[in-house]
Design a protein around this motif. Structure first.
Motif, PDB file in Angstrom:
ATOM      1  N   UNK A   7       0.808  -1.205   0.000  1.00  0.00           N
ATOM      2  CA  UNK A   7       0.000   0.000   0.000  1.00  0.00           C
ATOM      3  C   UNK A   7       0.850   1.268   0.000  1.00  0.00           C
ATOM      4  N   UNK A   8       2.020   1.187   0.574  1.00  0.00           N
ATOM      5  CA  UNK A   8       2.903   2.340   0.685  1.00  0.00           C
ATOM      6  C   UNK A   8       3.838   2.390  -0.519  1.00  0.00           C
ATOM      7  N   UNK A   9       4.134   3.576  -0.969  1.00  0.00           N
ATOM      8  CA  UNK A   9       5.091   3.709  -2.076  1.00  0.00           C
ATOM      9  C   UNK A   9       6.495   3.289  -1.658  1.00  0.00           C
ATOM     10  N   UNK A  10       6.727   3.184  -0.348  1.00  0.00           N
ATOM     11  CA  UNK A  10       8.027   2.740   0.165  1.00  0.00           C
ATOM     12  C   UNK A  10       8.001   1.280   0.589  1.00  0.00           C
ATOM     13  N   UNK A  11       6.907   0.568   0.279  1.00  0.00           N
ATOM     14  CA  UNK A  11       6.790  -0.842   0.638  1.00  0.00           C
ATOM     15  C   UNK A  11       6.684  -1.031   2.132  1.00  0.00           C
ATOM     16  N   UNK A  12       7.594  -1.796   2.701  1.00  0.00           N
ATOM     17  CA  UNK A  12       7.564  -2.121   4.123  1.00  0.00           C
ATOM     18  C   UNK A  12       8.158  -1.023   5.007  1.00  0.00           C
ATOM     19  N   UNK A  13       8.695   0.012   4.402  1.00  0.00           N
ATOM     20  CA  UNK A  13       9.305   1.092   5.190  1.00  0.00           C
ATOM     21  C   UNK A  13       8.215   2.089   5.573  1.00  0.00           C
ATOM     22  N   UNK A  14       7.448   1.711   6.594  1.00  0.00           N
ATOM     23  CA  UNK A  14       6.383   2.560   7.121  1.00  0.00           C
ATOM     24  C   UNK A  14       6.535   2.616   8.635  1.00  0.00           C
ATOM     25  N   UNK A  15       6.072   3.697   9.252  1.00  0.00           N
ATOM     26  CA  UNK A  15       6.156   3.756  10.724  1.00  0.00           C
ATOM     27  C   UNK A  15       5.403   2.604  11.382  1.00  0.00           C
ATOM     28  N   UNK A  16       4.275   2.206  10.808  1.00  0.00           N
ATOM     29  CA  UNK A  16       3.466   1.144  11.397  1.00  0.00           C
ATOM     30  C   UNK A  16       4.205  -0.200  11.386  1.00  0.00           C
ATOM     31  N   UNK A  17       4.779  -0.563  10.240  1.00  0.00           N
ATOM     32  CA  UNK A  17       5.461  -1.850  10.165  1.00  0.00           C
ATOM     33  C   UNK A  17       6.767  -1.836  10.955  1.00  0.00           C
ATOM     34  N   UNK A  18       7.477  -0.733  10.927  1.00  0.00           N
ATOM     35  CA  UNK A  18       8.695  -0.628  11.739  1.00  0.00           C
ATOM     36  C   UNK A  18       8.364  -0.722  13.225  1.00  0.00           C
ATOM     37  N   UNK A  19       7.281  -0.085  13.645  1.00  0.00           N
ATOM     38  CA  UNK A  19       6.841  -0.181  15.031  1.00  0.00           C
ATOM     39  C   UNK A  19       6.459  -1.620  15.375  1.00  0.00           C
TER      40      UNK A  19
END
Length: 164
Positions: A7-19
């Motif tokens: 869903x993110x243009x950065x793939x898995x690099x999101x605050x939610x997934x990193x958290x």
């Protein structure tokens, strides 16, 4: 770790997934300590882990306050975990470069957590099997665990000493 789709243009690099990776890291560390998993210990205690959260010093608030995750990742220099160098390529998988040959990334399909375990039997996999059981116990209620079993590999190292 990855999301259901990108869903993110950065793939898995999101605050939610990193958290989420930080929470998983905490759960795995607690499980390893209470179930006597034979992990390699970090000097600060607990299991040694290579984690993408090292870019934010394993601090969720620092992550949440970061206005540009990619800038933080790409501008980081000399990140270490327990004195060992940590590279972007070690914790972000399925990467796409921002510019060819400059080493920066603008997309990662997966976040990778790497744990290190002692295996006393060169031909066995009891440590690995304990780890897989732990992952199944912890993650099965939260997501899908995809396991690719590998046979142990015995490596022989030769050291040649030269006399000066």
């Amino acid at each position: 770790l990855t999301t259901n789709g990108f869903e993110s243009e950065n793939g898995a690099i999101t605050p939610e997934l990193l958290s989420s990776s930080l929470k998983l890291e905490t759960i795995l560390g607690t499980y390893a300590g209470t179930h006597n998993l034979n992990c390699l210990n970090a000097p600060t205690g607990g299991c040694l882990v290579f984690s993408p959260m090292e870019f934010w010093s394993h601090d969720e608030q620092t992550l949440r306050d970061d206005p540009d995750l990619l800038r933080t990742i790409n501008s980081a220099a000399n990140i270490t975990t327990s004195g060992l160098p940590l590279k972007k390529t070690m914790v972000f998988a399925g990467r796409e470069p921002a510019e060819m040959h400059d080493g920066s990334i603008d997309f990662a399909a997966y976040l990778a957590l790497t744990y290190f375990f002692h295996e006393d039997d060169c031909n066995g996999s009891s440590g690995h099997n304990s780890w897989l059981k732990a992952l199944d116990n912890i993650i099965s209620s939260h997501g899908v665990v995809s396991i690719k079993a590998e046979e142990p590999v015995f490596l022989t190292l030769t050291v040649r000493m030269s006399r000066a």
